[in-house]
Scaffold this motif. Structure first.
Motif, PDB file in Angstrom:
ATOM      1  N   MET A 245       0.847  -1.180   0.000  1.00  0.00           N
ATOM      2  CA  MET A 245       0.000   0.000   0.000  1.00  0.00           C
ATOM      3  C   MET A 245       0.886   1.235   0.000  1.00  0.00           C
ATOM      4  O   MET A 245       1.781   1.362   0.812  1.00  0.00           O
ATOM      5  N   ASN A 246       0.630   2.120  -0.930  1.00  0.00           N
ATOM      6  CA  ASN A 246       1.352   3.378  -1.020  1.00  0.00           C
ATOM      7  C   ASN A 246       0.899   4.296   0.107  1.00  0.00           C
ATOM      8  O   ASN A 246      -0.271   4.357   0.431  1.00  0.00           O
ATOM      9  N   SER A 247       1.803   5.044   0.705  1.00  0.00           N
ATOM     10  CA  SER A 247       1.432   5.851   1.867  1.00  0.00           C
ATOM     11  C   SER A 247       0.933   7.248   1.499  1.00  0.00           C
ATOM     12  O   SER A 247       0.406   7.949   2.343  1.00  0.00           O
ATOM     13  N   ARG A 248       1.101   7.675   0.255  1.00  0.00           N
ATOM     14  CA  ARG A 248       0.740   9.030  -0.131  1.00  0.00           C
ATOM     15  C   ARG A 248      -0.506   9.047  -1.011  1.00  0.00           C
ATOM     16  O   ARG A 248      -0.585   8.319  -1.996  1.00  0.00           O
ATOM     17  N   LEU A 249      -1.449   9.883  -0.642  1.00  0.00           N
ATOM     18  CA  LEU A 249      -2.665  10.037  -1.439  1.00  0.00           C
ATOM     19  C   LEU A 249      -2.489  11.243  -2.343  1.00  0.00           C
ATOM     20  O   LEU A 249      -2.401  12.378  -1.866  1.00  0.00           O
ATOM     21  N   ALA A 250      -2.392  11.001  -3.647  1.00  0.00           N
ATOM     22  CA  ALA A 250      -2.196  12.087  -4.615  1.00  0.00           C
ATOM     23  C   ALA A 250      -2.838  11.692  -5.935  1.00  0.00           C
ATOM     24  O   ALA A 250      -2.996  10.509  -6.245  1.00  0.00           O
ATOM     25  N   ARG A 251      -3.208  12.700  -6.718  1.00  0.00           N
ATOM     26  CA  ARG A 251      -3.789  12.459  -8.037  1.00  0.00           C
ATOM     27  C   ARG A 251      -2.664  12.296  -9.055  1.00  0.00           C
ATOM     28  O   ARG A 251      -1.829  13.182  -9.193  1.00  0.00           O
ATOM     29  N   PRO A 252      -2.609  11.170  -9.770  1.00  0.00           N
ATOM     30  CA  PRO A 252      -1.529  10.959 -10.743  1.00  0.00           C
ATOM     31  C   PRO A 252      -1.699  11.862 -11.958  1.00  0.00           C
ATOM     32  O   PRO A 252      -2.802  12.256 -12.314  1.00  0.00           O
ATOM     33  N   ARG A 253      -0.601  12.150 -12.600  1.00  0.00           N
ATOM     34  CA  ARG A 253      -0.646  13.002 -13.789  1.00  0.00           C
ATOM     35  C   ARG A 253      -0.965  12.222 -15.061  1.00  0.00           C
ATOM     36  O   ARG A 253      -1.474  12.779 -16.020  1.00  0.00           O
ATOM     37  N   ASN A 254      -0.660  10.916 -15.089  1.00  0.00           N
ATOM     38  CA  ASN A 254      -0.776  10.183 -16.349  1.00  0.00           C
ATOM     39  C   ASN A 254      -1.962   9.225 -16.423  1.00  0.00           C
ATOM     40  O   ASN A 254      -2.202   8.678 -17.463  1.00  0.00           O
ATOM     41  N   ASP A 255      -2.686   8.997 -15.363  1.00  0.00           N
ATOM     42  CA  ASP A 255      -3.786   8.015 -15.385  1.00  0.00           C
ATOM     43  C   ASP A 255      -5.104   8.681 -15.015  1.00  0.00           C
ATOM     44  O   ASP A 255      -5.857   8.188 -14.203  1.00  0.00           O
ATOM     45  N   ARG A 256      -5.385   9.812 -15.607  1.00  0.00           N
ATOM     46  CA  ARG A 256      -6.598  10.569 -15.282  1.00  0.00           C
ATOM     47  C   ARG A 256      -7.654  10.372 -16.346  1.00  0.00           C
ATOM     48  O   ARG A 256      -7.343  10.214 -17.520  1.00  0.00           O
ATOM     49  N   TRP A 257      -8.896  10.413 -15.900  1.00  0.00           N
ATOM     50  CA  TRP A 257     -10.013  10.519 -16.837  1.00  0.00           C
ATOM     51  C   TRP A 257     -10.632  11.892 -16.686  1.00  0.00           C
ATOM     52  O   TRP A 257     -10.749  12.631 -17.644  1.00  0.00           O
ATOM     53  N   ILE A 258     -11.041  12.239 -15.494  1.00  0.00           N
ATOM     54  CA  ILE A 258     -11.603  13.568 -15.246  1.00  0.00           C
ATOM     55  C   ILE A 258     -10.623  14.378 -14.410  1.00  0.00           C
ATOM     56  O   ILE A 258     -10.055  15.338 -14.875  1.00  0.00           O
ATOM     57  N   ALA A 259     -10.427  13.966 -13.165  1.00  0.00           N
ATOM     58  CA  ALA A 259      -9.529  14.705 -12.282  1.00  0.00           C
ATOM     59  C   ALA A 259      -8.466  13.825 -11.663  1.00  0.00           C
ATOM     60  O   ALA A 259      -7.550  14.323 -11.045  1.00  0.00           O
ATOM     61  N   GLY A 260      -8.578  12.530 -11.782  1.00  0.00           N
ATOM     62  CA  GLY A 260      -7.595  11.627 -11.221  1.00  0.00           C
ATOM     63  C   GLY A 260      -7.896  11.165  -9.806  1.00  0.00           C
ATOM     64  O   GLY A 260      -7.058  10.518  -9.184  1.00  0.00           O
ATOM     65  N   VAL A 261      -9.076  11.479  -9.298  1.00  0.00           N
ATOM     66  CA  VAL A 261      -9.428  11.102  -7.928  1.00  0.00           C
ATOM     67  C   VAL A 261      -9.526   9.583  -7.801  1.00  0.00           C
ATOM     68  O   VAL A 261      -8.947   9.001  -6.875  1.00  0.00           O
ATOM     69  N   CYS A 262     -10.220   8.938  -8.692  1.00  0.00           N
ATOM     70  CA  CYS A 262     -10.365   7.479  -8.614  1.00  0.00           C
ATOM     71  C   CYS A 262      -9.013   6.792  -8.787  1.00  0.00           C
ATOM     72  O   CYS A 262      -8.716   5.820  -8.083  1.00  0.00           O
ATOM     73  N   ALA A 263      -8.176   7.281  -9.688  1.00  0.00           N
ATOM     74  CA  ALA A 263      -6.853   6.700  -9.884  1.00  0.00           C
ATOM     75  C   ALA A 263      -5.989   6.898  -8.642  1.00  0.00           C
ATOM     76  O   ALA A 263      -5.242   6.001  -8.249  1.00  0.00           O
TER      77      ALA A 263
END
Length: 60
Positions: free
Chosen positions: A1-19
Motif C-alpha cells: 500500500m502506497n502511503s501518499r494520497l495524490a492524483r496521478p498526472r498520467n492516469d486521469r479521466w476527469i480529475a484523477g481522484v479514482c486513480a
C-alpha cells in the motif's frame, strides 16, 4: 500500500481522484471507477465527495 494520497498526472479521466484512491489502497483503477459510477446510481453525496477530494488531493 502506497502511503501518499495524490492524483496521478498520467492516469486521469476527469480529475484523477479514482486513480489516486486506487493507487493509495492498491486496488485496480478500473474497479474504483466502476464502483464510483455504480455508487452514483444510489442516493447520496457522491458527486460532492468527488469534488471535495478533487480540491483537497494534491497532484503528483
Amino acid at each position: 500500500m502506497n502511503s501518499r494520497l495524490a492524483r496521478p498526472r498520467n492516469d486521469r479521466w476527469i480529475a484523477g481522484v479514482c486513480a489516486g484512491l486506487a493507487r493509495r489502497f492498491g486496488w485496480s483503477t478500473g474497479m474504483v471507477r466502476l464502483l464510483f459510477l455504480l455508487s452514483c446510481l444510489l442516493p447520496g453525496p457522491q458527486i460532492l465527495i468527488y469534488i471535495v477530494l478533487w480540491v483537497m488531493m494534491p497532484n503528483e
